[in-house]
Structures are given as C-alpha cells and as structure tokens.
Design an enzyme around this catalytic site. Structure first.
Site, PDB file in Angstrom:
ATOM      1  NE  ARG A  10     110.402  35.392  66.905  1.00 63.58           N
ATOM      2  CZ  ARG A  10     110.477  34.999  65.636  1.00 63.58           C
ATOM      3  NH1 ARG A  10     111.521  34.276  65.245  1.00 63.58           N
ATOM      4  NH2 ARG A  10     109.537  35.315  64.761  1.00 63.58           N
ATOM      5  CD  GLU A  33     105.320  31.298  62.964  1.00 64.42           C
ATOM      6  OE1 GLU A  33     106.360  31.979  62.911  1.00 64.42           O
ATOM      7  OE2 GLU A  33     104.196  31.753  62.656  1.00 64.42           O
ATOM      8  CB  THR A  62     112.106  32.337  61.415  1.00 60.74           C
ATOM      9  OG1 THR A  62     111.252  33.001  62.358  1.00 60.74           O
ATOM     10  CG2 THR A  62     113.246  33.291  61.096  1.00 60.74           C
ATOM     11  CE  LYS A 122     105.334  36.602  58.789  1.00 59.64           C
ATOM     12  NZ  LYS A 122     106.405  35.954  59.588  1.00 59.64           N
ATOM     13  N   GLY A 152     102.936  43.647  66.199  1.00 64.63           N
ATOM     14  CA  GLY A 152     102.376  44.870  66.761  1.00 64.63           C
ATOM     15  C   GLY A 152     100.864  44.952  66.746  1.00 64.63           C
ATOM     16  N   GLY A 172     102.673  36.551  68.912  1.00 66.07           N
ATOM     17  CA  GLY A 172     103.822  36.037  69.636  1.00 66.07           C
ATOM     18  C   GLY A 172     103.750  36.395  71.104  1.00 66.07           C
ATOM     19  CB  SER A 173     105.177  39.246  72.996  1.00 68.25           C
ATOM     20  OG  SER A 173     104.587  40.304  72.267  1.00 68.25           O
TER      21      SER A 173
END
Length: 201
Positions: A10, A33, A62, A122, A152, A172-173
C-alpha cells in the site's frame, strides 16, 4: 515451494515497483498485491506484471467495483483482493479468469463469497476475529477453503494461526511502508519467510 504469503504494498510508486518486486521474489514471496488506493496503482501493477509475471502472482487490492476488475484484466493482473465480499466484483473477477480473494469476517460473508466463486477468503481484520473466532468459523467452512489472516497478524503469530488451520497470511507494514528501500524490504521479507517456513514444518 509456493508460500501462502501475500505482500500488500500500500502506497508503492511505479518508479520503485520493479526493485521491490525483485526483492520480494528473491526472498521467496511470490504473491504481490498493490492496493488501488496507492499512487498510480495500475501503472505499478502493469510494470510488475511485465517484469515478473512469470515468477510471481501479481494483482490488486482494495478493489471495490467491476470497472476496476475490467481494467485490471486488461493489463494482465492475476488476482483481485477486496476488503469486502461484493458478489458482483467476485463474479466479474472469475469471468475475467483472475483469482478472487474477498474480505470477510462473518459466516454470512464467508459463505456468500464462496457461493459467488471466491478462490479464497481474506479474514480482515484478523486480529479482531482472533484465533478463537477463526477456529469457530472455520469449523463450518468447506474443508478445502483457502483462508488468509490479514490485519494485525505478523510473523510472531504465524505458528498459532497455522495450528488453528489458516492457509496463509497477507502482510502490509510487516514488509512494506512507503519510503522503505528495496534492501530493507528484502531483509524484512527474509524474516517473514523464515517465520512462515518454521510455522509450516
């Protein structure tokens, strides 16, 4: 081995897409993604497909409407990931020959997505569902359902979620934040792969 890890990039920009793709693939993460709320996402996705479409499964996240699905199909995307379980988006994705991974949190959403043709579910945000919630929900799903924990859940949680029966993870992060260098992403991806492999033994 094909690991069930989806890297969620992202905020990625087109000019960094190829170096980051190589960093991920070389580390052993071959599902990538690009969320559509990133800068110029279709440009990034198309560059990544042309560069590594034979080495990785590349698509968008998204994805909220059918027009986006059609545009992704035109540039050769291979998967569509959504935060929700929109039957129209799932059906359009399958009609275009792409893999569909919609976001779900409840039994109603999960079964609706599967009836619409989803290839996997998901669970998002997974940390809100928790291990107990996932175990209860997965007990009623078809045995061959592919499930992914997203939101998370990081490498430290892999072993517990795998024991609970989850197929894989979307990260992601833990792997990417805007501004991370390809070198940093390579190191993070290597740690993620090591944790995944250990949890999957």
């Amino acid at each position: 081995m094909s690991r069930e890890i989806i890297a969620i990039l992202r905020g990625i920009k087109p000019d960094e897409a190829l170096a980051i793709t190589d960093a991920l693939v070389n580390a052993g993460i071959t599902k990538i993604e690009v969320p559509l709320n990133s800068p110029d996402p279709y440009d990034s996705i198309e560059r990544m497909i042309n560069h590594a479409g034979d080495r990785a499964l590349i698509g968008a996240g998204t994805v909220l409407d059918v027009n986006a699905v059609k545009r992704l199909a035109r540039i050769g995307a291979q998967m569509v990931v959504s935060p929700d379980a929109n039957p129209d988006v799932i059906s359009a994705t399958k009609a275009q020959g792409m893999l569909s991974f919609p976001g779900v949190l409840t039994p109603t959403e999960a079964f609706s997505a599967l009836r619409s043709g989803a290839d996997g579910l998901k669970f998002f945000p997974a940390f809100k569902l928790g291990l107990d919630g996932y175990k209860a929900l997965s007990a009623v799903l078809p045995a061959d359902t592919k499930t992914y924990a997203v939101g998370g859940v990081g490498p430290a949680d892999f072993a517990d979620w795998r024991k609970a029966g989850i197929t894989g993870f979307g990260l992601g992060s833990n792997i990417y934040k805007p501004g991370y260098s390809a070198g940093k992403i390579a190191a993070l991806a290597a740690d993620v792969v090591a944790a995944y492999d250990e949890a999957t033994l």
